[in-house]
Design an enzyme around this catalytic site. Structure first.
Site, PDB file in Angstrom:
ATOM      1  N   ILE A  11       0.831  -1.205   0.000  1.00 33.69           N
ATOM      2  CA  ILE A  11       0.000   0.000   0.000  1.00 33.69           C
ATOM      3  C   ILE A  11       0.869   1.259   0.000  1.00 33.69           C
ATOM      4  CG2 ILE A  11      -1.897   1.211   1.149  1.00 33.69           C
ATOM      5  CD1 ILE A  11      -2.656  -1.482   2.462  1.00 33.69           C
ATOM      6  N   GLU A  82       4.321  -5.344  10.129  1.00 28.82           N
ATOM      7  CA  GLU A  82       4.199  -6.728   9.678  1.00 28.82           C
ATOM      8  C   GLU A  82       2.711  -6.900   9.406  1.00 28.82           C
ATOM      9  OE1 GLU A  82       6.375  -9.015   8.984  1.00 28.82           O
ATOM     10  OE2 GLU A  82       8.135  -7.877   9.616  1.00 28.82           O
ATOM     11  N   THR A  98       7.687  -4.754  15.540  1.00 29.49           N
ATOM     12  CA  THR A  98       7.423  -3.599  14.666  1.00 29.49           C
ATOM     13  C   THR A  98       6.120  -2.893  15.014  1.00 29.49           C
ATOM     14  OG1 THR A  98       8.755  -4.322  12.812  1.00 29.49           O
ATOM     15  CG2 THR A  98       6.840  -2.957  12.270  1.00 29.49           C
ATOM     16  N   THR A 132      -6.164  -1.147  10.442  1.00 25.95           N
ATOM     17  CA  THR A 132      -6.969  -2.174   9.779  1.00 25.95           C
ATOM     18  C   THR A 132      -8.318  -2.368  10.454  1.00 25.95           C
ATOM     19  OG1 THR A 132      -7.029  -4.571   9.428  1.00 25.95           O
ATOM     20  CG2 THR A 132      -5.658  -3.825  11.227  1.00 25.95           C
ATOM     21  N   ASP A 133      -9.264  -2.912   9.697  1.00 27.14           N
ATOM     22  CA  ASP A 133     -10.569  -3.254  10.291  1.00 27.14           C
ATOM     23  C   ASP A 133     -10.467  -4.481  11.199  1.00 27.14           C
ATOM     24  OD1 ASP A 133     -10.208  -5.208   8.333  1.00 27.14           O
ATOM     25  OD2 ASP A 133     -12.121  -4.868   7.321  1.00 27.14           O
ATOM     26  N   GLU A 134      -9.346  -5.233  11.107  1.00 26.61           N
ATOM     27  CA  GLU A 134      -9.240  -6.479  11.887  1.00 26.61           C
ATOM     28  C   GLU A 134      -9.197  -6.221  13.391  1.00 26.61           C
ATOM     29  OE1 GLU A 134      -6.766  -9.581  10.537  1.00 26.61           O
ATOM     30  OE2 GLU A 134      -7.143  -9.152   8.422  1.00 26.61           O
ATOM     31  N   TYR A 158      -1.627 -10.688  14.762  1.00 21.93           N
ATOM     32  CA  TYR A 158      -1.514  -9.490  13.909  1.00 21.93           C
ATOM     33  C   TYR A 158      -2.480  -8.405  14.361  1.00 21.93           C
ATOM     34  CZ  TYR A 158      -2.678  -6.401   9.997  1.00 21.93           C
ATOM     35  OH  TYR A 158      -2.960  -5.300   9.233  1.00 21.93           O
ATOM     36  N   LYS A 162      -1.847  -4.627  15.951  1.00 18.55           N
ATOM     37  CA  LYS A 162      -2.319  -3.379  15.339  1.00 18.55           C
ATOM     38  C   LYS A 162      -3.228  -2.625  16.315  1.00 18.55           C
ATOM     39  CE  LYS A 162      -1.817  -1.979  11.661  1.00 18.55           C
ATOM     40  NZ  LYS A 162      -0.761  -1.097  11.058  1.00 18.55           N
TER      41      LYS A 162
HETATM   42  P1  NAD Z   1       3.261  -4.901   3.439  1.00 17.69           P
HETATM   43  O1  NAD Z   1       3.605  -6.063   4.287  1.00 17.69           O
HETATM   44  O2  NAD Z   1       3.078  -5.118   1.968  1.00 17.69           O
HETATM   45  O3  NAD Z   1       4.379  -3.770   3.590  1.00 17.69           O
HETATM   46  C1  NAD Z   1       4.903  -3.395   4.829  1.00 17.69           C
HETATM   47  C2  NAD Z   1       6.160  -2.556   4.589  1.00 17.69           C
HETATM   48  O4  NAD Z   1       6.670  -2.148   5.865  1.00 17.69           O
HETATM   49  C3  NAD Z   1       7.277  -3.339   3.895  1.00 17.69           C
HETATM   50  O5  NAD Z   1       7.857  -2.564   2.863  1.00 17.69           O
HETATM   51  C4  NAD Z   1       8.290  -3.596   5.019  1.00 17.69           C
HETATM   52  O6  NAD Z   1       9.630  -3.676   4.549  1.00 17.69           O
HETATM   53  C5  NAD Z   1       8.074  -2.378   5.922  1.00 17.69           C
HETATM   54  N1  NAD Z   1       8.456  -2.621   7.316  1.00 17.69           N
HETATM   55  C6  NAD Z   1       8.145  -3.700   8.091  1.00 17.69           C
HETATM   56  N2  NAD Z   1       8.686  -3.552   9.327  1.00 17.69           N
HETATM   57  C7  NAD Z   1       9.308  -2.346   9.336  1.00 17.69           C
HETATM   58  C8  NAD Z   1      10.035  -1.619  10.333  1.00 17.69           C
HETATM   59  N3  NAD Z   1      10.228  -2.111  11.552  1.00 17.69           N
HETATM   60  N4  NAD Z   1      10.530  -0.406  10.005  1.00 17.69           N
HETATM   61  C9  NAD Z   1      10.372   0.098   8.745  1.00 17.69           C
HETATM   62  N5  NAD Z   1       9.718  -0.546   7.779  1.00 17.69           N
HETATM   63  C10 NAD Z   1       9.172  -1.752   8.066  1.00 17.69           C
HETATM   64  O7  NAD Z   1       1.966  -4.251   4.084  1.00 17.69           O
HETATM   65  P2  NAD Z   1       0.750  -3.499   3.374  1.00 17.69           P
HETATM   66  O8  NAD Z   1      -0.249  -4.492   2.968  1.00 17.69           O
HETATM   67  O9  NAD Z   1       1.288  -2.519   2.409  1.00 17.69           O
HETATM   68  O10 NAD Z   1       0.140  -2.729   4.644  1.00 17.69           O
HETATM   69  C11 NAD Z   1       0.561  -1.416   4.982  1.00 17.69           C
HETATM   70  C12 NAD Z   1      -0.177  -0.957   6.225  1.00 17.69           C
HETATM   71  O11 NAD Z   1      -1.584  -0.974   5.978  1.00 17.69           O
HETATM   72  C13 NAD Z   1       0.035  -1.866   7.437  1.00 17.69           C
HETATM   73  O12 NAD Z   1       0.123  -1.052   8.570  1.00 17.69           O
HETATM   74  C14 NAD Z   1      -1.217  -2.725   7.479  1.00 17.69           C
HETATM   75  O13 NAD Z   1      -1.497  -3.124   8.800  1.00 17.69           O
HETATM   76  C15 NAD Z   1      -2.248  -1.758   6.961  1.00 17.69           C
HETATM   77  N6  NAD Z   1      -3.409  -2.356   6.288  1.00 17.69           N
HETATM   78  C16 NAD Z   1      -3.244  -3.272   5.287  1.00 17.69           C
HETATM   79  C17 NAD Z   1      -4.347  -3.765   4.609  1.00 17.69           C
HETATM   80  C18 NAD Z   1      -4.210  -4.773   3.493  1.00 17.69           C
HETATM   81  O14 NAD Z   1      -5.223  -5.317   3.026  1.00 17.69           O
HETATM   82  N7  NAD Z   1      -3.005  -5.065   3.002  1.00 17.69           N
HETATM   83  C19 NAD Z   1      -5.627  -3.332   4.967  1.00 17.69           C
HETATM   84  C20 NAD Z   1      -5.760  -2.395   6.002  1.00 17.69           C
HETATM   85  C21 NAD Z   1      -4.640  -1.895   6.638  1.00 17.69           C
HETATM   86  O1  DAU Z   2      -8.873  -6.686   6.722  1.00 23.14           O
HETATM   87  C1  DAU Z   2      -7.667  -6.016   6.480  1.00 23.14           C
HETATM   88  C2  DAU Z   2      -6.528  -7.014   6.495  1.00 23.14           C
HETATM   89  O2  DAU Z   2      -6.604  -7.751   5.274  1.00 23.14           O
HETATM   90  C3  DAU Z   2      -5.169  -6.354   6.643  1.00 23.14           C
HETATM   91  O3  DAU Z   2      -5.101  -5.709   7.879  1.00 23.14           O
HETATM   92  C4  DAU Z   2      -4.052  -7.398   6.523  1.00 23.14           C
HETATM   93  O4  DAU Z   2      -2.785  -6.748   6.561  1.00 23.14           O
HETATM   94  C5  DAU Z   2      -4.213  -8.116   5.205  1.00 23.14           C
HETATM   95  O5  DAU Z   2      -3.224  -9.127   5.083  1.00 23.14           O
HETATM   96  C6  DAU Z   2      -5.600  -8.721   5.079  1.00 23.14           C
HETATM   97  O6  DAU Z   2      -5.781  -9.801   6.024  1.00 23.14           O
HETATM   98  P1  DAU Z   2      -6.551 -11.162   5.636  1.00 23.14           P
HETATM   99  O7  DAU Z   2      -6.118 -12.235   6.553  1.00 23.14           O
HETATM  100  O8  DAU Z   2      -8.002 -10.925   5.493  1.00 23.14           O
HETATM  101  O9  DAU Z   2      -5.928 -11.377   4.156  1.00 23.14           O
HETATM  102  P2  DAU Z   2      -5.442 -12.693   3.383  1.00 23.14           P
HETATM  103  O10 DAU Z   2      -5.212 -12.288   1.959  1.00 23.14           O
HETATM  104  O11 DAU Z   2      -4.350 -13.393   4.094  1.00 23.14           O
HETATM  105  O12 DAU Z   2      -6.744 -13.616   3.420  1.00 23.14           O
HETATM  106  C7  DAU Z   2      -7.984 -13.194   2.869  1.00 23.14           C
HETATM  107  C8  DAU Z   2      -9.006 -14.272   3.180  1.00 23.14           C
HETATM  108  O13 DAU Z   2      -8.678 -15.439   2.407  1.00 23.14           O
HETATM  109  C9  DAU Z   2      -8.998 -14.727   4.622  1.00 23.14           C
HETATM  110  O14 DAU Z   2     -10.324 -15.067   5.014  1.00 23.14           O
HETATM  111  C10 DAU Z   2      -8.140 -15.990   4.618  1.00 23.14           C
HETATM  112  C11 DAU Z   2      -8.402 -16.577   3.240  1.00 23.14           C
HETATM  113  N1  DAU Z   2      -7.284 -17.297   2.605  1.00 23.14           N
HETATM  114  C12 DAU Z   2      -6.060 -16.708   2.566  1.00 23.14           C
HETATM  115  C13 DAU Z   2      -5.001 -17.361   1.966  1.00 23.14           C
HETATM  116  C14 DAU Z   2      -3.614 -16.722   1.942  1.00 23.14           C
HETATM  117  C15 DAU Z   2      -7.520 -18.538   2.011  1.00 23.14           C
HETATM  118  O15 DAU Z   2      -8.653 -19.075   2.033  1.00 23.14           O
HETATM  119  N2  DAU Z   2      -6.474 -19.174   1.418  1.00 23.14           N
HETATM  120  C16 DAU Z   2      -5.211 -18.632   1.374  1.00 23.14           C
HETATM  121  O16 DAU Z   2      -4.276 -19.285   0.829  1.00 23.14           O
END
Ligand code: NAD
Ligand code: DAU
Length: 351
Positions: A11, A82, A98, A132-134, A158, A162
């Site tokens: 993101i 993370e 982290t 996150t919504d989690e 996780y 958060k």
């Molecule tokens: P990601 O895992 O793709 O990226 C995380 C980045 O943070 C990486 O580039 C990593 O190198 C860096 N990082 C990790 N530990 C660090 C540290 N100690 N110091 C500096 N950098 C560090 O994650 P993402 O999916 O891009 O998520 C970004 C943010 O959005 C997170 O805070 C996550 O909780 C939140 N979020 C993610 C989602 C989703 O669906 N992916 C949804 C809602 C919120």
């Molecule tokens: O809701 C926001 C969150 O969404 C973020 O805060 C997290 O950083 C992000 O990783 C994501 O979490 P989820 O656990 O929802 O995402 P994931 O892609 O791991 O899984 C999405 C759904 O799919 C979940 O219900 C688990 C399921 N899943 C996931 C994997 C990797 C499967 O059924 N099979 C799989 O192999």
């Protein structure tokens, strides 16, 4: 100038690319480059003086303070975390390091800087924490979507980490007056998504002829948002959000996992049919469920829509098609991850 942490992740990198493409001011990007950090995503900015990359940990107070006092950003957006639930189940330590301790140290570094700013800059400064919504836990099928006043009830290491970070951010505002903003977003998907997460994993496994693993019965519901809509929401909150407030971000796209996977298979059937003509859905395989798996997430984003006039540009149908097309068109980015080449490059540069 703004400071972005975690800007080499999914993101954060999408945010930086969009921000600079829209003529935004320069960014210092502080990222530790864990396995999830991929500078290849930002390769188009290699010669762009508006992107200053620094490898480092948000918990390194000396480094963060140096960057703050040297560049004097008007805002910090904290994406660094993370982020993968399955990894947090197998090994929660990095998540505490982290997301909890790192966020604490970051807040303290920022507080030290913010306290020394002249009053006008101090009032204008923002610390935007991306969450996150989690943190709200799991919804029953008949429960209303999460609003900002929903109680916190995190279920995975996780989401607990958060939630802890959100609470600290809130407390630093309440106690010290730090002008913070918190956003709680639903599941993102789109370009540059690391293929451990469901949507990119399914696209890449399908194309590679591998199984498409569905945890449990596949009826868990997630509320999907195209990543660029998350980025635009963050820009709205940064510009006009009220300090101390939290904003939920989501696009009303609740889908059971099995439906998401079947949709991806159907798009691939059209755009990149299997050589044998069989449907990709044949590769679906139901596997052991994730421990403690949350059943349903859904976001009520009315506060953000009404207060800050934000609306998402994509529906799930348009966003998922764009995403599949992006993965098909960017096989070199995928190949660099699959082969591990993106890590070799990082080690050569930053060793
Ligand atoms: P990601 O895992 O793709 O990226 C995380 C980045 O943070 C990486 O580039 C990593 O190198 C860096 N990082 C990790 N530990 C660090 C540290 N100690 N110091 C500096 N950098 C560090 O994650 P993402 O999916 O891009 O998520 C970004 C943010 O959005 C997170 O805070 C996550 O909780 C939140 N979020 C993610 C989602 C989703 O669906 N992916 C949804 C809602 C919120
Ligand atoms: O809701 C926001 C969150 O969404 C973020 O805060 C997290 O950083 C992000 O990783 C994501 O979490 P989820 O656990 O929802 O995402 P994931 O892609 O791991 O899984 C999405 C759904 O799919 C979940 O219900 C688990 C399921 N899943 C996931 C994997 C990797 C499967 O059924 N099979 C799989 O192999």
């Amino acid at each position: 100038m703004i400071l972005v942490t975690g800007g080499a992740g999914f993101i954060g990198a999408n945010f930086i690319l969009d921000w600079l493409a829209q003529g935004g001011e320069a960014i210092i990007n502080l990222d530790k480059l864990t396995y999830a950090g991929n500078l290849q995503t930002l390769a188009s900015l290699e010669d762009d003086a508006r992107h200053i990359f620094v490898r480092g940990d948000i918990g390194d107070r000396a480094l963060v303070s140096r960057l703050l006092f040297e560049y004097r950003p008007r805002a910090l957006i904290n994406f660094a975390a993370e982020s993968h639930v399955d990894r947090s189940i197998h090994g929660p330590g990095d998540f505490i390091h982290t997301n909890v301790v790192g966020t604490f140290n970051l807040l303290e570094s920022v507080r030290g800087y913010w306290n020394k700013l002249p009053s006008e800059e101090k009032a204008a400064f923002r610390f935007l924490h991306v969450s996150t919504d989690e943190v709200y836990g799991s919804l029953a099928p008949d429960e209303a979507p999460f609003s900002e006043s929903h109680r916190y009830k995190p279920n995975s290491p996780y989401s607990a980490s958060k939630a802890a970070s959100d609470h600290m951010v809130r407390a630093w505002h309440h106690t010290y007056g730090l002008p913070v903003l918190t956003t709680n977003c639903s599941n993102n998907y789109g370009p540059y998504h690391f293929p451990e997460k469901l949507i990119p994993l399914v696209i890449l496994n399908a194309l590679a002829g591998k199984e498409l693993p569905i945890y449990g019965d596949g009826m868990q519901v997630r509320d999907w948002l195209y990543v660029k809509d998350h980025c635009s929401a963050i820009r709205h909150v940064l510009a006009n959000g009220r300090p101390g407030e939290t904003y939920n971000i989501g696009g009303r796209n609740e889908k059971p996992n099995i439906e998401v996977v079947r949709t991806i298979c159907a798009i691939l059937d059209q755009l990149a049919p299997r050589a044998d003509g069989a449907p990709y859905a044949q590769q679906i395989s139901f596997v052991t469920d994730r421990p403690g798996h949350d059943r349903r997430y859904a976001i009520d984003a009315r506060k953000l829509e009404q207060e800050l006039s934000w609306t998402p540009a994509e529906t799930f149908e348009t966003g998922i098609r764009k995403t599949v097309e992006w993965y098909l068109a960017n096989q070199d980015w995928v190949e660099n991850i699959s082969s591990g080449a993106y890590r070799e490059w990082v080690e050569k540069q930053y060793g």
